[in-house]
Design an enzyme around this catalytic site. Structure first.
Site, PDB file in Angstrom:
ATOM      1  N   ARG A 253      39.659 -27.729 -14.388  1.00 55.38           N
ATOM      2  CA  ARG A 253      39.359 -27.639 -15.818  1.00 55.38           C
ATOM      3  C   ARG A 253      38.039 -26.906 -16.046  1.00 55.38           C
ATOM      4  O   ARG A 253      37.183 -26.867 -15.162  1.00 55.38           O
ATOM      5  CB  ARG A 253      39.258 -29.039 -16.430  1.00 55.38           C
ATOM      6  CG  ARG A 253      40.569 -29.822 -16.450  1.00 55.38           C
ATOM      7  CD  ARG A 253      40.340 -31.240 -16.920  1.00 55.38           C
ATOM      8  NE  ARG A 253      39.436 -31.953 -16.029  1.00 55.38           N
ATOM      9  CZ  ARG A 253      38.719 -33.008 -16.366  1.00 55.38           C
ATOM     10  NH1 ARG A 253      38.781 -33.473 -17.600  1.00 55.38           N
ATOM     11  NH2 ARG A 253      37.942 -33.610 -15.492  1.00 55.38           N
TER      12      ARG A 253
ATOM     13  N   ALA B 124      39.977 -36.637 -20.513  1.00 58.86           N
ATOM     14  CA  ALA B 124      41.053 -37.563 -20.154  1.00 58.86           C
ATOM     15  C   ALA B 124      40.963 -38.887 -20.886  1.00 58.86           C
ATOM     16  O   ALA B 124      41.943 -39.627 -20.927  1.00 58.86           O
ATOM     17  CB  ALA B 124      41.049 -37.814 -18.646  1.00 58.86           C
TER      18      ALA B 124
ATOM     19  N   LYS C  45      34.993 -36.189  -7.661  1.00 58.50           N
ATOM     20  CA  LYS C  45      36.395 -35.748  -7.663  1.00 58.50           C
ATOM     21  C   LYS C  45      36.508 -34.223  -7.593  1.00 58.50           C
ATOM     22  O   LYS C  45      37.263 -33.683  -6.786  1.00 58.50           O
ATOM     23  CB  LYS C  45      37.074 -36.290  -8.915  1.00 58.50           C
ATOM     24  CG  LYS C  45      38.557 -36.004  -9.016  1.00 58.50           C
ATOM     25  CD  LYS C  45      39.204 -36.782 -10.139  1.00 58.50           C
ATOM     26  CE  LYS C  45      38.712 -36.398 -11.503  1.00 58.50           C
ATOM     27  NZ  LYS C  45      37.581 -37.156 -12.014  1.00 58.50           N
TER      28      LYS C  45
ATOM     29  N   PHE D  66      38.639 -38.206 -14.994  1.00 58.16           N
ATOM     30  CA  PHE D  66      38.253 -39.608 -14.866  1.00 58.16           C
ATOM     31  C   PHE D  66      39.096 -40.332 -13.810  1.00 58.16           C
ATOM     32  O   PHE D  66      39.524 -39.724 -12.827  1.00 58.16           O
ATOM     33  CB  PHE D  66      38.299 -40.305 -16.221  1.00 58.16           C
ATOM     34  CG  PHE D  66      37.279 -39.779 -17.192  1.00 58.16           C
ATOM     35  CD1 PHE D  66      35.932 -39.739 -16.854  1.00 58.16           C
ATOM     36  CD2 PHE D  66      37.643 -39.315 -18.440  1.00 58.16           C
ATOM     37  CE1 PHE D  66      34.980 -39.247 -17.734  1.00 58.16           C
ATOM     38  CE2 PHE D  66      36.691 -38.820 -19.335  1.00 58.16           C
ATOM     39  CZ  PHE D  66      35.374 -38.794 -18.975  1.00 58.16           C
TER      40      PHE D  66
ATOM     41  N   PHE E  73      28.122 -40.666   1.061  1.00 56.38           N
ATOM     42  CA  PHE E  73      26.732 -40.466   0.676  1.00 56.38           C
ATOM     43  C   PHE E  73      25.846 -40.777   1.881  1.00 56.38           C
ATOM     44  O   PHE E  73      26.236 -41.564   2.757  1.00 56.38           O
ATOM     45  CB  PHE E  73      26.353 -41.381  -0.495  1.00 56.38           C
ATOM     46  CG  PHE E  73      26.771 -40.846  -1.845  1.00 56.38           C
ATOM     47  CD1 PHE E  73      25.815 -40.451  -2.768  1.00 56.38           C
ATOM     48  CD2 PHE E  73      28.110 -40.742  -2.188  1.00 56.38           C
ATOM     49  CE1 PHE E  73      26.187 -39.965  -4.018  1.00 56.38           C
ATOM     50  CE2 PHE E  73      28.490 -40.253  -3.429  1.00 56.38           C
ATOM     51  CZ  PHE E  73      27.526 -39.864  -4.352  1.00 56.38           C
TER      52      PHE E  73
ATOM     53  N   LYS F 167      26.759 -36.253 -18.712  1.00 58.32           N
ATOM     54  CA  LYS F 167      27.698 -36.249 -17.589  1.00 58.32           C
ATOM     55  C   LYS F 167      27.438 -35.106 -16.623  1.00 58.32           C
ATOM     56  O   LYS F 167      27.663 -35.211 -15.427  1.00 58.32           O
ATOM     57  CB  LYS F 167      29.146 -36.174 -18.123  1.00 58.32           C
ATOM     58  CG  LYS F 167      30.205 -36.171 -17.046  1.00 58.32           C
ATOM     59  CD  LYS F 167      31.594 -36.143 -17.664  1.00 58.32           C
ATOM     60  CE  LYS F 167      32.672 -36.098 -16.590  1.00 58.32           C
ATOM     61  NZ  LYS F 167      32.716 -34.807 -15.886  1.00 58.32           N
TER      62      LYS F 167
ATOM     63  N   TRP G 211      30.417 -32.520   0.334  1.00 60.06           N
ATOM     64  CA  TRP G 211      29.206 -32.266  -0.449  1.00 60.06           C
ATOM     65  C   TRP G 211      28.114 -31.678   0.447  1.00 60.06           C
ATOM     66  O   TRP G 211      27.424 -30.728   0.074  1.00 60.06           O
ATOM     67  CB  TRP G 211      28.723 -33.558  -1.109  1.00 60.06           C
ATOM     68  CG  TRP G 211      27.490 -33.378  -1.946  1.00 60.06           C
ATOM     69  CD1 TRP G 211      27.426 -33.013  -3.261  1.00 60.06           C
ATOM     70  CD2 TRP G 211      26.137 -33.562  -1.512  1.00 60.06           C
ATOM     71  NE1 TRP G 211      26.115 -32.952  -3.671  1.00 60.06           N
ATOM     72  CE2 TRP G 211      25.305 -33.273  -2.631  1.00 60.06           C
ATOM     73  CE3 TRP G 211      25.547 -33.931  -0.307  1.00 60.06           C
ATOM     74  CZ2 TRP G 211      23.918 -33.359  -2.547  1.00 60.06           C
ATOM     75  CZ3 TRP G 211      24.160 -34.005  -0.232  1.00 60.06           C
ATOM     76  CH2 TRP G 211      23.354 -33.730  -1.354  1.00 60.06           C
TER      77      TRP G 211
ATOM     78  N   THR H 210      34.167 -32.117  -6.647  1.00 60.70           N
ATOM     79  CA  THR H 210      33.591 -31.707  -5.369  1.00 60.70           C
ATOM     80  C   THR H 210      34.610 -31.850  -4.247  1.00 60.70           C
ATOM     81  O   THR H 210      34.758 -30.957  -3.395  1.00 60.70           O
ATOM     82  CB  THR H 210      32.346 -32.563  -5.063  1.00 60.70           C
ATOM     83  OG1 THR H 210      31.387 -32.381  -6.109  1.00 60.70           O
ATOM     84  CG2 THR H 210      31.723 -32.185  -3.734  1.00 60.70           C
TER      85      THR H 210
END
Length: 558
Positions: free
Chosen positions: A95, A274, A72, A302, A383, A106, A411, A74
């Site tokens: 954030r 969140a 998210k 999240f 991916f 994480k 990415w 990224t």
């Protein structure tokens, strides 16, 4: 193929001095407090002194998170870079990472691959000290509370009904439940106590929702720290702690300006989780991004059932904001996990597992479109192992709802990999939103608000209240807190309160075990399941892989 790590990519970046980044955003140097060459705080007075109109607000959210990753942050960063490649003045507002997840499991919150904000080591570690200031203000209030009791307890505070906890920005399960004040009368009053992680502190929520120092002081004054023997709430204002707390927070309240790998201005400020808080960066940073950019991109923590719901029902309602478009991030890998596929086999094409997992994405899409009435697009974060057939299946399923799905490759390619997504976002913004609708009315009862979120957003059947929660709802209603929005504290791994129920579960009930007021933040926290406000470290924490060489170069940080 050997891929460079995030930190290797970030360390190879030749950053632009932050005064130049500010200049490119139209921020005069007189508004800057420099933290070295590549970080600065921006004085919020620019919001009232600058006459520019607000730009378009774009919210980036995601499907229910999995261990496979969604990307998210990224996507948010790469999309901002893509918009600038198309000639748009884009600014990003994110954030700040918490040290707990950085050293835990994480990871950080600075993006990944070629879509990152830099200097990523600074951002993921101490940064400009905002979290430390919030921890200090939280713990000052805790110290003044216990000192008031020690020095005669004029307010009549019941030590058994103290709700305010101490905090630290680290995962430490040992501190969840403690007994302190031991060692005799001179060392305090013995009582049960505990710690929360800084991101779960109500001061973090207050910090992120305040729009000025004046508003910050008003919110701090309303913080409820406990109750008297007669059941009356005791506030930080009653303890005369507000001025000193504000003194600790006044510089932290200024948003932090950094840059993406491609030189896009980025505000990184505030960081409530969140799953246990409202999950959005600061109102001041978001408004600043809107003021200086034609497109302001921000994210919510999240999945959309947590971060986006709170962004819309709490932050937007409080700050008078409304997104012009919403981006919902999904990955083939994550959706196959939601479909029951074994994580070890995610590199293999499996259309059947993908079909079973796609309902999770579609429920999030319907919520944004049908509950909040906002235009949205699905960003398929690609991916290398994703097949064309898998990508096409997601696009076809989204099309049945009248929503476009666009392939994103930020990415691997940075902004160049997000231009198709940027074009769709521009189209949505230019088509015009009919305006946000909220999930519930503030005039509803507390139970009706909870029910609305459970049924409309989670897809659940209803709510079960434990006796303690029923009593707390009754008491809080009597004390005048009924009209506040609700902030659901729930596992991030499922629409339900059971983290093992992945996909799009149905016919379930949410169990509410506790309800507490965050009067300073201006919402009620609804605690469900086994949600913890102080996480613990995993068996093999990320901290074990982090090191610094003799030249001060950090390794192992993602």
């Amino acid at each position: 193929m050997n891929y460079k790590s995030d930190i290797e990519i970030a360390q190879e970046c030749v950053m632009t001095p932050i005064v130049k980044i500010a200049e490119s955003a139209g921020i005069d140097e007189r508004y800057l407090d420099l933290y070295g060459r590549y970080k600065a705080k921006v004085d919020p007075s620019i919001l009232s002194e600058d006459g520019r109109k607000n730009g378009k607000l774009i919210l980036v959210t995601a499907i229910t998170p999995t261990s496979a990753g969604e990307g998210k942050t990224t996507t948010t960063i790469g999309l901002s870079d893509a918009l600038r490649r198309l000639g748009k003045n884009a600014v990003v507002a994110l954030r700040e990472p918490s040290l707990g997840p950085v050293f835990g499991i994480k990871g950080g919150a600075a993006g990944g691959g070629y879509a990152q904000v830099v200097p990523m080591e600074d951002i993921n570690l101490h940064f400009t000290g905002d979290f430390h200031a919030i921890s200090a203000a939280n713990n000052l209030l805790a110290a003044m509370l216990d000192n008031h009791i020690q020095q005669g307890n004029v307010l009549g505070i019941d030590p058994r009904r103290i709700t305010w906890k101490r905090c630290m920005d680290m995962n430490d399960r040992q501190l969840r439940y403690i007994t302190d004040g031991l060692g005799g009368r001179s060392n305090g009053t013995p009582r049960e106590d505990g710690f929360e992680i800084t991101a779960a502190s109500e001061i973090m929520a207050v910090f992120c929702l305040a729009d000025s120092i004046r508003d910050l002081k008003l919110r701090l004054g309303r913080l409820v720290v406990g109750y008297t023997y007669e059941g009356k709430p005791v506030t930080a204002g009653d303890l005369k702690a507000v001025g000193a707390m504000t003194a600790l927070l006044k510089d932290a309240l200024k948003p932090n300006l950094v840059q993406t790998l491609e030189g896009t201005p980025a505000f990184v400020h505030g960081g409530p989780f969140a799953n246990i808080a409202h999950g959005c960066n600061s109102v001041i940073a978001t408004k600043m991004a809107l003021k200086i950019g034609d497109y302001a991109l921000t994210e919510a923590g999240f999945g959309a059932d947590l971060g986006a719901e709170k962004f819309l029902d709490i932050k937007c309602r409080t700050a008078g904001l409304a997104p012009d478009a919403v981006v919902i991030v999904a990955t083939v890998r994550a959706l196959k996990l939601h479909g029951g596929m074994d994580k070890k086999s995610l590199a293999d094409e499996n259309l059947e597992a993908l079909k079973k997992g796609i309902p999770n994405l579609l429920r999030h899409v319907r919520n944004i479109r049908d509950v909040f009435h906002l235009p949205c697009v699905v960003a398929v974060n690609r991916f290398p192992t994703d097949t064309d057939a898998e990508i096409q299946l997601i696009m076809d399923q989204c099309r049945t709802l009248g929503v476009n799905a666009v392939l994103s490759n930020v990415w691997a390619e940075g902004g160049a990999g997000g231009t198709d997504l940027a074009k769709e976002v521009i189209r949505l913004c230019e088509s015009g939103s009919s305006g946000i609708q909220f999930c519930y009315s503030l005039e509803d009862s507390i139970e009706d608000k909870i029910q609305a979120v459970v049924q409309k957003i989670y897809g659940g059947r209803g709510v079960t209240y434990l006796p303690a929660a029923k009593k707390q709802i009754s008491t809080l209603s009597e004390l005048g807190y009924r009209s506040l929005p609700v902030c659901m504290a729930k596992t991030q791994y499922s629409f339900s309160d059971d983290p093992t129920r992945t996909g799009a579960p149905e016919d379930f009930e949410i169990t509410v075990r506790n309800v507490k007021v965050s009067a300073g933040a201006g919402f009620l926290v609804i605690l469900t399941g086994d949600i913890m406000t102080m996480p613990g470290l995993p068996k093999t924490p990320s901290a074990e892989r982090i090191d610094v060489d003799e030249n001060g170069r950090i390794t192992g940080l993602f």
